[in-house]
Each structure stands twice: as C-alpha cells, then as structure tokens.
Write a protein that holds these residues in place. Structure first.
Motif, PDB file in Angstrom:
ATOM      1  N   GLY A   1       7.941  -0.938   5.580  1.00 12.30           N
ATOM      2  CA  GLY A   1       7.809  -1.786   6.756  1.00 12.30           C
ATOM      3  C   GLY A   1       6.387  -2.221   7.038  1.00 12.30           C
ATOM      4  N   VAL A   2       5.500  -2.090   6.043  1.00 11.88           N
ATOM      5  CA  VAL A   2       4.104  -2.520   6.177  1.00 11.88           C
ATOM      6  C   VAL A   2       3.702  -3.254   4.902  1.00 11.88           C
TER       7      VAL A   2
ATOM      8  N   VAL B   1       5.661   8.877  -3.343  1.00 11.05           N
ATOM      9  CA  VAL B   1       4.448   8.436  -2.647  1.00 11.05           C
ATOM     10  C   VAL B   1       4.698   8.246  -1.150  1.00 11.05           C
ATOM     11  N   MET B   2       5.970   8.068  -0.757  1.00  7.89           N
ATOM     12  CA  MET B   2       6.302   7.901   0.657  1.00  7.89           C
ATOM     13  C   MET B   2       6.719   9.208   1.318  1.00  7.89           C
TER      14      MET B   2
ATOM     15  N   ASN C   1       4.011   7.947   9.786  1.00  2.00           N
ATOM     16  CA  ASN C   1       3.589   6.627  10.250  1.00  2.00           C
ATOM     17  C   ASN C   1       2.889   5.901   9.112  1.00  2.00           C
ATOM     18  N   ALA C   2       3.569   4.948   8.511  1.00  2.00           N
ATOM     19  CA  ALA C   2       3.017   4.232   7.359  1.00  2.00           C
ATOM     20  C   ALA C   2       1.756   3.466   7.713  1.00  2.00           C
ATOM     21  N   GLU C   3       1.576   3.121   9.001  1.00  2.00           N
ATOM     22  CA  GLU C   3       0.406   2.340   9.405  1.00  2.00           C
ATOM     23  C   GLU C   3      -0.878   3.164   9.404  1.00  2.00           C
ATOM     24  N   ASP C   4      -0.766   4.475   9.230  1.00  2.00           N
ATOM     25  CA  ASP C   4      -1.961   5.323   9.125  1.00  2.00           C
ATOM     26  C   ASP C   4      -2.609   5.227   7.742  1.00  2.00           C
TER      27      ASP C   4
ATOM     28  N   LEU D   1       8.773  -4.351  -7.709  1.00  2.00           N
ATOM     29  CA  LEU D   1       8.576  -3.062  -7.056  1.00  2.00           C
ATOM     30  C   LEU D   1       7.782  -3.195  -5.756  1.00  2.00           C
ATOM     31  N   LYS D   2       6.870  -4.163  -5.699  1.00  2.00           N
ATOM     32  CA  LYS D   2       6.115  -4.407  -4.461  1.00  2.00           C
ATOM     33  C   LYS D   2       7.078  -4.760  -3.328  1.00  2.00           C
ATOM     34  N   GLY D   3       8.057  -5.613  -3.615  1.00  2.00           N
ATOM     35  CA  GLY D   3       9.037  -5.983  -2.601  1.00  2.00           C
ATOM     36  C   GLY D   3       9.836  -4.785  -2.114  1.00  2.00           C
TER      37      GLY D   3
END
Length: 288
Positions: free
Chosen positions: A249-250, A214-215, A220-223, A240-242
């Motif tokens: 980093g978001v 998924v990554m 840019n993860a902020e998009d 897994l959320k952690g």
C-alpha cells in the motif's frame, strides 16, 4: 552552514550520471576479469560486465587502495568543509574498517559510518543524510543516527547459480545438484551480512516467499523505504513491483544492480528490500 561532501563507493550501485545528478561523490571499485584489472564505469561498462557474466567468465572485486581513498578525501577537502562517507558494509568489505582507521588522521573533517548497508540503500541513506545536514544536524549526529537506527533487510534471489559457482561461493557439485533439482536459494542481507534464508524448488515460489519475507513483521510500511532491484531482469521486476506495491500500500522504488554487486550475484537476480527511515531523537547541533 558547513559545506559537506557526501561520499560512497560503487557497491552502492550508482552510475556516473546518477551520481552527478544527486551530487554524490563515488569511489570506483576495481574489478578483475581473467587477471586483468578494470575500474568500474571508467574502463569497463555495465554492458561489458553483463556480457562477460552471460559468457560464464569469473569476475572478482577488490577494495580500492586506501591511498586512493585518502587522495580523494584530500581533493574534496579543498572544496568542502567536511566529508560524510557511507561505505559498503563492514561485513562484506574491509574498506569500511580501513576508512574508519584512516579518518582519525583528519581532525574530525572526515566522518565514516560503521556501515551495515549495501547496494542502492546506501544512496537512499545519503539522501537522508543531506536532508539532515540541511536541518542543522552535524556529521557526528547523523553517523550516530545511522549506526543506531539504520536497518537494511533484503532478500536476494539469483536466477541461477552460475556466478555463485564461478566465484567459489558454492561448489560445482552443489550447483549441479541444485540445477538438476531446480532449487533456488533465497539469500538475506541483514545486519550487513549475507546468509541463506531458504531454498525452494521453483523461481516463482522463490519470488513469492521472498516478497513475504521482506514484509514479515512490519506494522507500518510507511516507516520504511521499499525497493525492488534487478540485475538485467526488468520484465520480472516490473511485474513483481506491482505485486509489492499492492501488498504494501506504499510506493516501491525500482532500480538495478550494477557491476560490483552483479559480479557476485549474477545476471537475472531479483532483490526485495527495505530500509528504516531515520528519525532524529535530539535537536541539531548546528543552527545554520
């Protein structure tokens, strides 16, 4: 400013309480359990569905009758100027196509998105829509933004194959072999449809590969808005959320699958997902 009702169906995984708090109207979808029909969150609860799935019962879903959908539209139009409806993906349900056809009889007062969305991302998109309406964008403009820019990508990891087998989505023989070999499938939701992404030998490996998938390719993860969704599996989701937040980093939003989606994927399912944030490319049509 026009008064616009935002609408979804219950495949968006939203409870009555959350819908009321967010001022989102919901068409509740039917569920069939052993030839008896229930309306989700009306005469059958989330807890009932979880119990029945754990008992191995087959639960099927069906689209709401279009007459019930249009009856709700007519009711809403007595209180609102327009309706903005984001249904379950056209690839997963006939509701979307039927609603688009029916909306043509409402003189532009009902806007239906040609959807490629499912589950909780629908709620996030409707929250984006409301902000855009407040900025003066019309329903037509927001529909075009969602259809051109909207992007949902998710990895679903069922804890076991029982529900998929009971629903006829895999054969009993294939489920038995997968159980014997401890095979776990990774399923993708992309462009509104579900496909097999990979098959791995352990659940922990499935989680690691799903998170990586998924990554993958994101600069840019902020998009994006990021989420993790579980079907009565919060302990795994918490851990897994952690991991996901540390890797990205978001912030990552955490929520649950509800009856409609869980009846297809099964109790224990984990999903990693992202949706692209919509960015207006033109000025709003309505100043106020």
């Amino acid at each position: 400013m026009k008064k616009i009702a935002v609408l979804c169906d219950s495949a968006a995984d939203i409870s009555k309480e959350a819908a009321k708090a967010l001022d989102i109207h919901v068409i509740r979808m039917p569920l069939m359990v052993e030839d008896k029909t229930y309306i989700e969150e009306v005469d059958i609860s989330q807890e009932d569905i979880i119990r029945m799935l754990k008992e191995g019962k087959t639960i099927k879903t069906t689209q709401p009758p279009i007459g019930e959908v249009t009856a709700l539209w007519e009711q809403l139009l007595t209180q609102y100027d327009e309706i903005f409806y984001l249904p379950l993906s056209r690839e997963l349900s006939g509701t979307c196509e039927n609603a688009i056809a029916a909306s043509k009889e409402y003189d532009g007062k009902v806007t239906v998105v040609n959807s490629t969305f499912a589950c909780y991302p629908i709620i996030l998109m409707l929250e984006q829509a409301r902000k855009l309406f407040q900025q003066g964008y019309s329903c037509k403009q927001v529909k075009e933004m969602f259809e051109k820019q909207g992007e949902l990508y998710a990895i679903l990891i069922p804890e076991n194959l029982t529900t998929l087998k009971n629903g006829g989505r895999i054969s009993p023989a294939a489920a038995a072999l997968a159980g014997l070999l401890k095979i776990h499938p990774l399923l993708t939701i992309e462009e509104g449809r579900i496909d097999v992404y990979d098959k791995v030998r352990t659940l922990n490996k499935a989680y690691k590969e799903g998170l990586a998938a998924v990554m993958k390719g994101i600069e840019n993860a902020e998009d994006y808005d990021w989420m993790i969704i579980d079907a009565d599996n919060r302990s795994a989701s918490d851990a897994l959320k952690g991991m996901m937040e540390e890797a990205l980093g978001v912030p990552v939003q955490q929520t649950t699958f509800r009856s409609i989606i869980m009846s297809h994927t099964g109790v224990g399912t984990i999903a990693f997902g992202r949706i692209r944030k919509v960015v207006p490319q033109e000025a709003p049509q309505e100043a106020a």
